[in-house]
Design an enzyme around this catalytic site. Sequence first.
Site, short mmCIF file in Angstrom:
data_model
loop_
_atom_site.label_atom_id
_atom_site.label_comp_id
_atom_site.label_asym_id
_atom_site.label_seq_id
_atom_site.Cartn_x
_atom_site.Cartn_y
_atom_site.Cartn_z
N MET A 181 -9.15 -5.41 3.46
CA MET A 181 -8.49 -6.38 2.59
C MET A 181 -7.19 -5.78 2.06
O MET A 181 -6.63 -6.26 1.06
CB MET A 181 -9.41 -6.79 1.44
CG MET A 181 -10.70 -7.46 1.93
SD MET A 181 -11.34 -8.75 0.81
CE MET A 181 -11.62 -7.79 -0.68
N HIS A 205 -9.89 4.02 3.56
CA HIS A 205 -9.55 3.20 4.72
C HIS A 205 -8.96 4.06 5.84
O HIS A 205 -9.28 3.89 7.03
CB HIS A 205 -8.49 2.14 4.36
CG HIS A 205 -8.92 1.15 3.33
ND1 HIS A 205 -8.49 1.21 2.02
CD2 HIS A 205 -9.74 0.07 3.41
CE1 HIS A 205 -9.02 0.19 1.35
NE2 HIS A 205 -9.77 -0.51 2.16
#
Lengths: 338, 338
Positions: free
Chosen positions: A39, A46
């Site tokens: 997102m 990430h």
Amino acid sequence: MAQQLPSAPFPILTSVSEVREWRAARQAAGEQVGFVPTMGALHDGHLSLVRASLLANEATVISIFVNPAQFAPHEDLATYPRTIEADIAALASLTIPVEGSSSPRTVSALFLPPISALYPSGIDTDVSKQRGTFLEVKGLQEVMEGVSRPGFFRGVATVVIKLFNIIQPTKAYFGQKDIQQALLLRRMLTDLHVPAPLASNLVIIPTYRDAASELALSSRNAYLRAEERPWATVLIDALHKAQQVWDEQKTKGAVVVKDVLEAARASVRAVEKKAQEEGKGVEVRLIYVALNDPDELWDLEKGESAMVPRGKGAVLSGAVMLGRTRLIDNLVFDYPLN
Amino acid sequence: MAQQLPSAPFPILTSVSEVREWRAARQAAGEQVGFVPTMGALHDGHLSLVRASLLANEATVISIFVNPAQFAPHEDLATYPRTIEADIAALASLTIPVEGSSSPRTVSALFLPPISALYPSGIDTDVSKQRGTFLEVKGLQEVMEGVSRPGFFRGVATVVIKLFNIIQPTKAYFGQKDIQQALLLRRMLTDLHVPAPLASNLVIIPTYRDAASELALSSRNAYLRAEERPWATVLIDALHKAQQVWDEQKTKGAVVVKDVLEAARASVRAVEKKAQEEGKGVEVRLIYVALNDPDELWDLEKGESAMVPRGKGAVLSGAVMLGRTRLIDNLVFDYPLN
């Protein structure tokens, strides 16, 4: 897209047809495709997923999409951090040397769909007003995070199957930070016999933690006020206390479920109290701590047996509110995630 | 499978891995794969779908699976007709000459999965006891057949996405007889961006009807008692009355929704009365007649306008009980199905 995007050393794909074309070219080149759905608001957690994908696949594609369907009407959809320029810069900086090759691997493409690409008829965060196709993973979606966030995993499963069908990745990468999401999606792949990725190719990467404090990295950490930050390890500290109980009892045989949970809960309660006394307005509040079967996500506290037998693992997870920020974390005991 | 199967001139595949292997061979041979999902009890209606697939694809695979998830607990799952030997014989008899080729096309494979292949953790017809992944197509699933059969389209969508993911057909064939199913599944393919088959490759074949009476062929017609059969055209006769109204009003401009529906309902009511008077115990009962938008399946009777404007088509559908047998049928006005 109306928005002007920064230049990037990789293609930024915004339509389904662009992705299909890109994917067909990878197929024709005989390349495996690794996929990291996000997102945005990318942090080192990430990036550790992207690195794992770069290492294992000739091509890696990342998606950035803040999915309205996984937010409840009262949740933080409008204010969820959006840092697209920094995200692109972070992805562009990743370079992984590949053994036996002179050219290092870098990100191959970014998929940045507008809402209309994933929800052609629009999407309302009010479930009662939604139209079209939605997925649910019954049983697994109602425990742990699903207790406080009904509809959350329905939104996650729905958007992820769309992304998978568009990208058709060989492998997909998820963080252990969102352990319920990863296990539930793996179950979805199994149940629906999805061909790409196969359930066995959903890879779960260990939670990326701050080296000193062990705080799990999260995009929502950005919400924390300066005075709240010192208290942010309340949950992982509590989970570690519970882990000690697990480890001690496991060496002797079966583990008493309530002993593990009580160790975590007592630890959070102590911090709640301490914050009230010295926190200068900082509020800590336990939402839940739960111990669940790693295969079926059964709530072990509600199970028929009060014990986890030797040889069986478990997922210990929890959520706390730190002021207005919801923090989650988990530890997985005696269960191989991949 | 424990059951002994009759010999067939095509392979009978029972596991997902067998299908994947068969499919990979078709891919390697550069063949398009047509797919006809069925619940067995094959009649000429099914066979018309298979013929359409044989004409358009180098390889055709049929599945036979009576899907528990689309039956309510009180419905006819246990007694649904199962005629596997006759089904295989019917499929084996199909031979389609292909222009420009000396060898005719025949069925390439039959997929006959046990319940455990499609529902590895089992499946309860009681929705509240189900676990695992299920699909819903909100809005489209709650009208027409969905009013009397809540949960039906959820069961259909769930099993069909599994079959599609296993078989990955180039094209899939559905009968207009189950028009809501076909349009809802096409919407599912669009919403989820399913790559195989693409939504545009879901082919809808006109309802196969008895030449003399125009009765739509249905596996459930087998339930009708001899004295009920002469009454079985009650629904299609009523739909034809309504079609006259549609056609008349359409030539003048917009169509009044209630005029179309009243023509059909009055026709069924007259037959209900006639059956009571002369039917010797035959009972006819209208369940519903509805007029719906062909794209979104909006119920046009509940719409803001009482009219269907020129240029817009509609689906006229209905269900009647004839004794204990539920019969459905539909006509589609001014809307190209493919």
